[in-house]
Design a protein around this motif. Structure first.
Motif: not given
Length: 310
Positions: A264-274, A276-277
């Motif tokens: 889950l931590a890896t999944r969230l790190e991917n989602v938190n790609d700057p 993307r933001e």
């Protein structure tokens, strides 16, 4: 003025505020022809010449060319027709100038290289169809094969920039940066991975029953923790972490253990790609939307909380 009175070119210059040289120039080109000549051969103009010269000066100040002006004063073209056509032409010129200004502003702010400047200039000059194809290619790379489902089709639409017909410099600047990002293979690959992860989770959700998007669940749990000042490594964070790891474990059909939390931590790190933001921020500028809320703090907190518990 008496309608029968004739005026020398000097008198006409004093009445109109134009120079003798300018009036002679217009006269030589037949735009304001003399009514008569004196016995000595000097040009003489009637009162109509004053009105014509006033109109000529106004049209010149508005940017019309002499051939068009001559047709207007000779009534070969109506003034409203000419004004409408010229207004349309000016609108195109203004749009081009805005694009150029945005590119030059971006070059100045970024300290761009000649190669980067050339790319920005090319991107800023794309037609609407070319812009759509460029972004369409990016979205196909990200969502291709998944866009048949309503959720992903909606996501594609929500990630499509629509540069207005008369954009502000800020919007053009944002479009150029967004277009550059969409051409980056690494960014495309990262976005594709996020979408595939989400698709896999949705497939599991369809098979096991409705489950909330894990990123949204994490955001809603971590947000209040941040506001309350709870440290990610503190014991007070334990129930908050469990509140989003437990549903993730149920979704995957796995125990809520160290391996799951690492995943889950890896999944969230991917989602938190700057990147993307940043894309979403630029998208909002181009489309004239309110600036999106940054989710980075909530995801950062969640990743830290997960990592210290693995």
């Amino acid at each position: 003025m008496d309608g029968d009175t004739l005026y020398s070119i000097g008198e006409l210059a004093r009445r109109t505020g134009l120079t003798v040289k300018t009036i002679r120039f217009y006269s030589d080109r037949g735009i304001v022809a003399p009514t008569d000549r004196s016995p000595a051969g000097y040009r003489r103009y009637n009162v109509d010449a004053v009105a014509r010269l006033d109109l000529v000066r106004t049209l010149r100040e508005l940017g019309l060319g002499l051939p068009t002006i001559r047709k207007v004063v000779d009534r070969e073209l109506s003034l409203p027709e000419v004004a409408a056509a010229h207004a349309d032409a000016l609108a195109v010129q203004i749009s081009v100038l805005r694009l150029r200004r945005a590119v030059l502003t971006a070059v100045a702010e970024r300290g761009s290289t000649p190669e980067e400047t050339e790319l920005m200039h090319r991107l800023a000059q794309l037609s609407e169809d070319e812009r759509r194809r460029l972004i369409g290619d990016f979205l196909d790379a990200v969502f291709g094969g998944l866009d048949a489902t309503p959720a992903f089709a909606g996501a594609m639409r929500s990630m499509t920039p629509e540069l207005p017909d008369n954009p502000e410099a800020e919007q053009v600047n944002a479009w150029v940066e967004l277009a550059e990002m969409s051409l980056d293979p690494a960014f495309r690959a990262a976005m594709r991975q996020m979408v595939e992860d989400l698709a896999a989770e949705q497939a599991l959700s369809d098979a096991t029953g409705p489950h909330r998007d894990i990123a949204a669940a994490v955001r809603d749990q971590a947000g209040p923790a941040l506001t309350a000042g709870i440290a990610p490594a503190s014991p007070q964070a334990d129930p908050i972490v469990a509140a989003f790891t437990a549903p993730y474990a149920r979704l995957l059909g796995r125990p809520d253990d160290v391996d799951l939390r690492r995943r889950l931590a890896t999944r969230l790190e991917n989602v938190n790609d700057p990147r993307r933001e940043r894309y979403l921020q630029l998208l909002a500028v181009v489309n004239g939307w309110p600036a999106p809320e940054s989710l980075a703090p909530a995801f950062d907190w969640s990743v830290q909380a997960l990592r210290v518990r693995t």
